[in-house]
Design an enzyme around this catalytic site. Sequence first.
Site, PDB file in Angstrom:
ATOM      1  N   LYS B  78      48.220 -24.378  -9.340  1.00 32.32           N
ATOM      2  CA  LYS B  78      48.571 -24.613 -10.743  1.00 32.32           C
ATOM      3  C   LYS B  78      48.641 -23.251 -11.428  1.00 32.32           C
ATOM      4  CE  LYS B  78      46.883 -27.487 -14.630  1.00 32.32           C
ATOM      5  NZ  LYS B  78      45.819 -28.452 -15.002  1.00 32.32           N
ATOM      6  N   SER B 158      47.268 -32.733 -16.607  1.00 32.78           N
ATOM      7  CA  SER B 158      48.152 -31.610 -16.816  1.00 32.78           C
ATOM      8  C   SER B 158      48.614 -30.921 -15.537  1.00 32.78           C
ATOM      9  CB  SER B 158      47.447 -30.584 -17.701  1.00 32.78           C
ATOM     10  OG  SER B 158      46.277 -30.094 -17.067  1.00 32.78           O
ATOM     11  N   SER B 182      42.846 -34.194 -15.341  1.00 31.11           N
ATOM     12  CA  SER B 182      44.112 -33.488 -15.126  1.00 31.11           C
ATOM     13  C   SER B 182      44.552 -33.359 -13.678  1.00 31.11           C
ATOM     14  CB  SER B 182      44.042 -32.094 -15.746  1.00 31.11           C
ATOM     15  OG  SER B 182      44.310 -32.178 -17.119  1.00 31.11           O
TER      16      SER B 182
END
Lengths: 525, 495
Positions: B78, B158, B182
């Site tokens: 990420k 996310s 997330s």
Amino acid sequence: MNITSPSVFKMLIKRKLFKKWQLLRCIKYCFVHTNKTKWQSVVGLEIHAQINSKSKLFSDASTDFAGYVNSNTSLFDAAIPGTLPVLNKQCVKAGVLTALALNCQINSISMFDRKHYFYSDLPAGYQITQQHLPLASSGHLEFQVFNPSIHKIPYSTKVRLKQLQLEQDSGRSLHAEDVSLVNLNRAGIPLMELVFEPDLKDGEEAAALVKELLIILKRLNTCSCKMEEGSLRVDANVSVNRVGEPIGTRTEIKNIGSIRGVASAVTYEIQRQIDTINAGGSVTNETRAWNAVHKTTVGMRDKEEKQDYRYMPEPNLPPLYVALNSLQRGCVNVEELKVTLPELPHQTRKHLMDKYGLTPVQAIILVNENDLLELFTSVKSKDTETDYCLVANIIINDFLSLVHKYEMELENVPFRGEHLGEIVELLQGRIINKNTAKLVIQEILNGSKEMPKSIIKEKNWTLMTNKELETLCNEVIEENSKIVKQYKAGKTKVFAALLGKIANKSNQRADMKKADSILKQLLKK
Amino acid sequence: MDKLLLSSINTASRLIQDGTITSLDLTNACLSQIRKTKKFNAFISVTDELAKTQAERSQQRCRENNQSELEGITVALKDNFCTRGVKTTCASKMLENFVPPYNATVYQRLLDKGAILVGKTNMDQFAMGSGTVDSIYGPAKNPWNFKEDDDFYIAGGSSGGSAVAVATGTCFGALGSDTGGSTRNPASYCGLVGLKPTYGLVSRYGLIPLVNSMDVPGILTRNIDDCVQILNVIAGHDHNDSTTCPKPHRKIVLPPAKQMSIKNLKVGIPKEYCCEGISNEILDTWNEVANLLEDSGADIKEVSLPHTEYSIVCYSILNQCEVQSNMARYDGIEFGYRANENSSVEKLFTQTRSEGFNEVVRNRILAGNYFLLTRNYEKYFSKAMKVRRTIVNDFYKVWEEVQILLTPTTLTTAPLYSEFIKKTNRDQCAYQDYCTQSANMAGIPAVTIPIKLSRVGMPISLQLMGRNLSEPMLLAVAKFIEHAVQFPKYSLGNS
């Protein structure tokens, strides 16, 4: 702490908030200052001391902030995203040691908080400090206040320490004409903040507290105490009020960088506030700066209106555990540290008075100047008859005044315990007099490599024998028949003049006490 | 090769070990797959050159017979994990050109074990979101049920980019971050295994924080065994993160699923998770799996976590307070975006921050500052901390009755983008994080496992939660379920 009315006073006693010494203190206030128009001032200090440590409080960067710009700056110090603080155990040790020396209660669990404000040299936008649960709290320190130009005799006073907390220093901004630069070498340097209660009453007390603290920190080796390099910075809160009235609005003087600066700044600020009120004005709660050149405090441009620091617990550091005894677990062990505590200044002063019979003033002066204390303690007497009061006297009166006269640095002076020991031995054996002693010291300060005994031998500075002295006295009587006549006629005042002649003629080699009695004997004839 | 791209780490490792393929072959295949799947917008940066260099080094090690556990295995991170020399943007304008000078601990550990980084994945700005729709690089798109028209199912967030990257076979595993769900949320929407480890088991050093006290690096893989392998590499104490557990991590070894038994396992079904807004399909799946476990000998028990409903509002306050603090460093001085404003430092700060952050970030900063004002501290922050404690205590109590909890991961399957963006960011998160967020409040481990496809063909997943550091048991049960339900593999033909 200030006492404003008897009811408050009683209430405090009831609540047992007051210890005996505080009681004495308020009695002093209540009875001495009965005059309504009399002013009293309340002073509190907050002191930031840089902790002696190789690396920073939360990073492994070196603490040598004089290094090349931004060279001693780790990623954490620059607040690079994703970096985390790692607590330096050495700093916890230093904090605990200092807290022990200041009679604090060590908190077995303490926490770190974030204090938020925007400033260009505060890279994270917050400072990590210990606001809510500090490393140590509720300490106190008793110290001596004595400035010979103000006080006739020393007095002892006590100040409470609210808390001792660990925190980071900020970086430094440099503002040029069209550009501002940031140096982060200082960012993250470990500090101990010592928050004292407003228990002081004037600038001299404030200065004496700082002085005492410097001696303690130096002995503990927890701070370099180089105020000129900013390693110890003092903020002073000052307010004034008329006796019997509530405490006045306080102002804060920031970043005072010397001991005399503390005394002058506080003294100035007290007077300024009194003058302001007397002139019909009022004191505003503000931050002021001490201008050491003009010897005034000036209001600082208030960055914004009242700052709210929006404190929040630092989530990246677990609670700091300190082991109070061997059964507990912690980052450092208080019991182990306690035994490493060195002798503290009040113990030294007591020792000097009890063992060596020094006066309080002598003890204060010696302890205040470590080089003098070392000189004193390095005098090794061969017999137990050494008059240590005399030793202290020579150091404080003769030696020190010569050092000042020649503008020498104490630490570089080639005058050591062996020298002083011989001089005292010669003095006590009445082989030389005090005047000669001073001359000998002077010789050594001027670079003589000889020991005092050789010096007086070489220079023929030994005191005259009784026979020599008698001959000399007779000579003086013969040479000054006029004065002798006056004396014999009853004008005994002129005796001193004759003694002076003897002293001169002897080249300061006469033992004046003996000369006094011999002369008197001779004149009776 | 296409088949290999969706295989397990074990399979790929074996092929590399026995020389059937080289690390470089695999890396090239993954890079080519990234190009083919560009439309899903999984990646912010593709690290072509770096990956090839790493693959060549890996080949060298293979030639020297010096392979590590993840030799030649491709991974994605990420874009909030710091990677030395590779820009790390947090999908924000503020860090659009930020190139970290250091590696996050988790990345370094992956590299040390032979893994190869193929790219940095898309996310919601500073991880504030649950859809991967608030990125300056545009939304990530769910590959399931993808049709070439305007609308698409969201990837979740996310860590949506990481989920899409793993689902589409561009890598074998990806790291996300998990603060309120997330990692698990996008894993659930994209039919993946998503693990939120116990707080303190995996280092956060180098993870650009959202909420320090809840963030954990999460793992997204296509199966439980892959997840365990990656966890074994990244878990364990890190000197640079004082909140990691000081004990060394004991490697987790799971037996083959067929040999496992869950007889007498005490499984709790928290009634509060059967809440308003939960879809019937999710509810049915939850029941089916509970029955499946019961049929396999587990004790199923209804339990209560009474403070669950307060979790959302409590989380919202704590989140915003930490956000305001963590975001304070973005002032344009040392790094990141700087506005073109020279009249004063204060103006520079203001301009930089209003241009560099999106509205979601700015809103949270503003609210956080308000909650932390001296006059509000007790009323909001302090109270939220107390509520957090009651939520933690709920779990402590429940562990006296059961060993593991079975819950939905999300209340629905992935929504359509057009539906999702009708809600505000706050509502999106409040709704989507309902089942996942308490685990972050309590620090406990949680894993989401894909179970089946919905009628329209979107993945339905369930979540398991266990007590602190119970990963070995948690992942074993997950593996048991995984084996039992046989979730259909994503077909690359779909893309």
